[in-house]
Design a protein around this motif. Sequence first.
Motif, mmCIF file in Angstrom:
data_model
loop_
_atom_site.group_PDB
_atom_site.id
_atom_site.type_symbol
_atom_site.label_atom_id
_atom_site.label_comp_id
_atom_site.label_asym_id
_atom_site.label_seq_id
_atom_site.Cartn_x
_atom_site.Cartn_y
_atom_site.Cartn_z
ATOM 1 N N ARG A 189 110.645 -16.198 47.968
ATOM 2 C CA ARG A 189 110.793 -17.316 47.032
ATOM 3 C C ARG A 189 111.929 -18.225 47.496
ATOM 4 O O ARG A 189 111.832 -19.447 47.444
ATOM 5 C CB ARG A 189 111.086 -16.779 45.625
ATOM 6 C CG ARG A 189 111.443 -17.868 44.633
ATOM 7 C CD ARG A 189 111.233 -17.434 43.226
ATOM 8 N NE ARG A 189 109.895 -16.896 43.085
ATOM 9 C CZ ARG A 189 109.524 -16.030 42.159
ATOM 10 N NH1 ARG A 189 110.396 -15.620 41.268
ATOM 11 N NH2 ARG A 189 108.299 -15.590 42.099
ATOM 12 N N HIS A 190 113.009 -17.613 47.966
ATOM 13 C CA HIS A 190 114.119 -18.440 48.461
ATOM 14 C C HIS A 190 113.725 -19.205 49.715
ATOM 15 O O HIS A 190 114.135 -20.354 49.911
ATOM 16 C CB HIS A 190 115.356 -17.581 48.713
ATOM 17 C CG HIS A 190 116.117 -17.354 47.454
ATOM 18 N ND1 HIS A 190 116.714 -18.374 46.762
ATOM 19 C CD2 HIS A 190 116.322 -16.229 46.742
ATOM 20 C CE1 HIS A 190 117.273 -17.890 45.671
ATOM 21 N NE2 HIS A 190 117.050 -16.594 45.633
ATOM 22 N N ARG B 250 111.885 -22.142 48.548
ATOM 23 C CA ARG B 250 112.799 -23.130 47.941
ATOM 24 C C ARG B 250 113.425 -24.025 49.013
ATOM 25 O O ARG B 250 113.748 -25.184 48.777
ATOM 26 C CB ARG B 250 113.908 -22.391 47.169
ATOM 27 C CG ARG B 250 114.901 -23.298 46.480
ATOM 28 C CD ARG B 250 116.028 -22.513 45.824
ATOM 29 N NE ARG B 250 116.899 -21.850 46.767
ATOM 30 C CZ ARG B 250 117.889 -22.439 47.450
ATOM 31 N NH1 ARG B 250 118.116 -23.729 47.284
ATOM 32 N NH2 ARG B 250 118.638 -21.751 48.285
ATOM 33 N N GLU C 214 103.933 -18.476 46.440
ATOM 34 C CA GLU C 214 104.993 -19.498 46.515
ATOM 35 C C GLU C 214 104.463 -20.875 46.918
ATOM 36 O O GLU C 214 105.226 -21.830 47.003
ATOM 37 C CB GLU C 214 106.090 -19.074 47.499
ATOM 38 C CG GLU C 214 106.874 -17.840 47.072
ATOM 39 C CD GLU C 214 107.464 -17.955 45.669
ATOM 40 O OE1 GLU C 214 107.775 -19.081 45.238
ATOM 41 O OE2 GLU C 214 107.566 -16.912 45.001
ATOM 42 N N GLY C 215 103.149 -20.966 47.217
ATOM 43 C CA GLY C 215 102.596 -22.289 47.510
ATOM 44 C C GLY C 215 102.169 -22.499 48.950
ATOM 45 O O GLY C 215 101.919 -23.633 49.358
ATOM 46 N N ILE D 33 101.625 -27.286 46.937
ATOM 47 C CA ILE D 33 102.429 -27.871 45.864
ATOM 48 C C ILE D 33 102.365 -29.386 46.016
ATOM 49 O O ILE D 33 102.669 -29.914 47.088
ATOM 50 C CB ILE D 33 103.874 -27.367 45.966
ATOM 51 C CG1 ILE D 33 103.867 -25.876 45.658
ATOM 52 C CG2 ILE D 33 104.796 -28.105 45.009
ATOM 53 C CD1 ILE D 33 105.122 -25.181 45.967
ATOM 54 N N ALA E 95 105.785 -32.858 42.951
ATOM 55 C CA ALA E 95 106.397 -31.757 42.197
ATOM 56 C C ALA E 95 107.683 -31.274 42.869
ATOM 57 O O ALA E 95 108.410 -30.457 42.300
ATOM 58 C CB ALA E 95 105.414 -30.594 42.085
ATOM 59 N N PHE E 96 107.976 -31.762 44.076
ATOM 60 C CA PHE E 96 109.140 -31.243 44.805
ATOM 61 C C PHE E 96 110.474 -31.503 44.114
ATOM 62 O O PHE E 96 111.291 -30.601 44.023
ATOM 63 C CB PHE E 96 109.160 -31.747 46.248
ATOM 64 C CG PHE E 96 108.371 -30.845 47.140
ATOM 65 C CD1 PHE E 96 109.006 -29.809 47.812
ATOM 66 C CD2 PHE E 96 107.010 -30.980 47.281
ATOM 67 C CE1 PHE E 96 108.284 -28.938 48.613
ATOM 68 C CE2 PHE E 96 106.269 -30.128 48.065
ATOM 69 C CZ PHE E 96 106.907 -29.106 48.743
ATOM 70 N N ARG F 43 111.129 -31.601 41.106
ATOM 71 C CA ARG F 43 111.267 -30.670 39.988
ATOM 72 C C ARG F 43 111.545 -29.249 40.483
ATOM 73 O O ARG F 43 112.286 -28.502 39.887
ATOM 74 C CB ARG F 43 110.010 -30.689 39.126
ATOM 75 C CG ARG F 43 110.111 -31.731 38.017
ATOM 76 C CD ARG F 43 108.887 -31.780 37.169
ATOM 77 N NE ARG F 43 107.806 -32.513 37.824
ATOM 78 C CZ ARG F 43 106.572 -32.059 37.985
ATOM 79 N NH1 ARG F 43 106.247 -30.869 37.542
ATOM 80 N NH2 ARG F 43 105.664 -32.790 38.588
ATOM 81 N N ARG F 44 110.926 -28.881 41.594
ATOM 82 C CA ARG F 44 111.196 -27.542 42.150
ATOM 83 C C ARG F 44 112.669 -27.381 42.511
ATOM 84 O O ARG F 44 113.176 -26.290 42.600
ATOM 85 C CB ARG F 44 110.385 -27.331 43.431
ATOM 86 C CG ARG F 44 108.961 -26.914 43.206
ATOM 87 C CD ARG F 44 108.279 -26.796 44.542
ATOM 88 N NE ARG F 44 108.810 -25.700 45.355
ATOM 89 C CZ ARG F 44 108.422 -24.442 45.269
ATOM 90 N NH1 ARG F 44 107.526 -24.101 44.391
ATOM 91 N NH2 ARG F 44 108.924 -23.521 46.048
ATOM 92 N N ASN F 45 113.314 -28.487 42.794
ATOM 93 C CA ASN F 45 114.710 -28.419 43.220
ATOM 94 C C ASN F 45 115.556 -29.269 42.288
ATOM 95 O O ASN F 45 116.216 -30.204 42.688
ATOM 96 C CB ASN F 45 114.840 -28.900 44.660
ATOM 97 C CG ASN F 45 114.120 -27.961 45.568
ATOM 98 O OD1 ASN F 45 114.676 -26.964 45.981
ATOM 99 N ND2 ASN F 45 112.869 -28.265 45.851
#
Length: 629
Positions: free
Chosen positions: A186-187, A190, A214-215, A238, A242-243, A245-247
């Motif tokens: 997941r990291h 990210r 994770e996409g 993804i 939406a990026f 918002r992910r960060n």
Amino acid sequence: MPVMTAIIPARIDFESGTPRSPAFDDIYHSADGGLPQARTVFLEGNGLPQRWAGKPVFQILETGFGIGLNFLATWLAWLQQGDVERCGRLHFVSVEKHPPLRKDLVRALSPYGDVREQAAQLVAAWPPLVAGLHRLEFEAGRIVLTLALGHAAACLPQLTLAADAVYLDGFAPARNPDMWDAALLRHVARLCAPDATLATWCVAGAVRRALEHEGFSVSRQPGFGHKRERLVAHFDRIPRNAFPRRNASGRNPVLAHALNGPSSPGHALIVGAGIAGCLMAESLARRGWTIDLIDRHPAPAQEASGNPAGILRPVLSKDDNLASRLGRAAFLHSLRTLDRLQAATGLVEQRRCGVLHLAQDETQAALQEAIVNAQRYPDDYVRMLDASEASRLAAGSPAHGGWLFPGGGWVNPPSVCRAALAAGASRVRTHWNTTVDRLAFDGSWRALAADGTPLAEAPLAILAAGAHAHEFRHTAHLPLQCIRGQISLLNPDPFPEGTPVICGDGYVISGLAEGLCVGATYDTDDDPMPRDSSTQENLARLERLVREVVRTHSGRVGFRSVARDRMPLAGPLPGQEGLHALMGMASRGLVWSSLCAELVACWVAGEPLPLEWDIVQAIAPARFGAASR
Ligand SMILES: Cc1cc2nc3c(=O)[nH]c(=O)nc-3n(C[C@H](O)[C@H](O)[C@H](O)COP(=O)(O)OP(=O)(O)OC[C@H]3O[C@@H](n4cnc5c(N)ncnc54)[C@H](O)[C@@H]3O)c2cc1C
Ligand SMILES: C[S@@+](CC[C@H](N)C(=O)[O-])C[C@H]1O[C@@H](n2cnc3c(N)ncnc32)[C@H](O)[C@@H]1O
């Protein structure tokens, strides 16, 4: 997981031909060949080198640096391209819990003739094995390796980058589950830019499912050597919008830059040509930026950075706190920067004579020893000397031992400023004898004289104005204090060539042309002239530290800018688009400035940050809120 970790170097077994880790019971690379594996699995799996062609910056993230073969194969692929196909700067960020000792790195890489030259440069740059981020530059800064030493689960959440490609290269999941678990992946996700690719030799179902979750779109390709399959993945599930918002909330400014930032080098104005401003100018100039550097004096380094010498050393603490971690990374970074500037210009006056920090009593000696042992620091970073070892190095038969930092020493800060300006010369316009009264913003930043005359204009402005930094409207809210400091220069210098810098309560620096340098006072008044009471304080320091009495003296006064929490300020000023701070360098500006300047440069250029995120936040001007409008 705590960030602080003592680094335990790898134990490598070379007996079977392919380097092997007895601790993990696995080999470092395919028995069918390390470099061919790197090329097929990691480069080809990520569509490299083609995918970086023509990009100004390309960022690669790797889990498991090991003996660095993937890095070397990537560097070689970059070298083998022509200048048009190469990316401008190739960042390779890799995490490693058990880095090899230098001698093992040499042995592990010795069979690889294809990368002999690059391996030799990597070995020469190999840092002391201490926790945290180490930024090493090659090919005149166009290949940048950021080694994150520590447990991947602790390091990855601290990284800030926007990876275009990922290499997953832990040991096999059954033997090294930590490197493949869902939280770690997941990291990784990210830290990926939209359209990032990922490659690994591992096709385990759990890894594939975690990546898909994770996409990533995952597919299997024919494997390398005796392996049937390998994995490639594309971070494409993804939606691009939406990026952000992910960060959320600026947590990854490098990714924000990748999504929205300008693609070409920019133009900045910098106020202040002390060590901070000059290193800032050079750091951006090296990235192709144009700089207007403004200072009220006729030459650089006329204020705090004007002393003939200052000390290069880290600080250590029992709990390895943020200041120690920043100091460690900054100390090692500044040594590399000074060496680079010296190689480029020959102008840096410095001595790497070591720094001996003497304990003042038994209790302090015991504490110093406990810190070195608890954190298992390697000898090339710091070691504890007992009183008799210390007296062989230091004059005056010290009663107690102390820390020896063998890589430390002293530097003449004006020479660093001259070297930085010479290195960046073609891109730095200097404006001497020019006082900036205020800054104004109307889409870009204008530096104005007291009568309103525009002095320079640029989309980005950086305040590196030392003890005057808080005199601007945008910085007046910052809790910065000016601390007067006087050094004394004493003649004759009684110590032999090679005597280390001696610290304790104050310091004694030997080997300068100007004489023995003793310092420094901490005063709250604003007297700019050297005074006798400060000289007496320094003479008393000299006597306490080395039991010497030297009577002929002169002095120099400077003013440190010190923040309430004694940490520097480096990064964007909140609410002021395009205005950055590089200030609050306190008593450590010679150590902190190069890494803080690199941080600001990476922030504005959208490159991987050279510090862990908790340190980035601890030195961000935003910790003190925003200026009122
Ligand atoms: C006595 C003493 C001993 C020290 N010893 C050490 C040491 O051993 N090791 C260590 O790491 N650090 C040491 N330091 C700290 C270190 O010297 C400072 O942290 C560092 O020099 C600060 O650099 P700077 O570029 O931020 O500020 P400065 O060197 O002060 O530069 C700021 C520049 O901004 C310019 N400026 C300001 N306002 C304006 C304006 N409005 N318009 C135009 N120009 C402007 C000034 O003219 C100046 O040139 C010591 C400091 C002192 C005083
Ligand atoms: C297969 S090797 C990497 C080989 C390397 N990529 C190369 O090109 O030489 C796996 C590496 O992962 C490291 N490692 C294992 N567990 C780790 C962890 N939890 N955090 C960080 N690194 C880890 C090991 O120390 C080892 O160096």
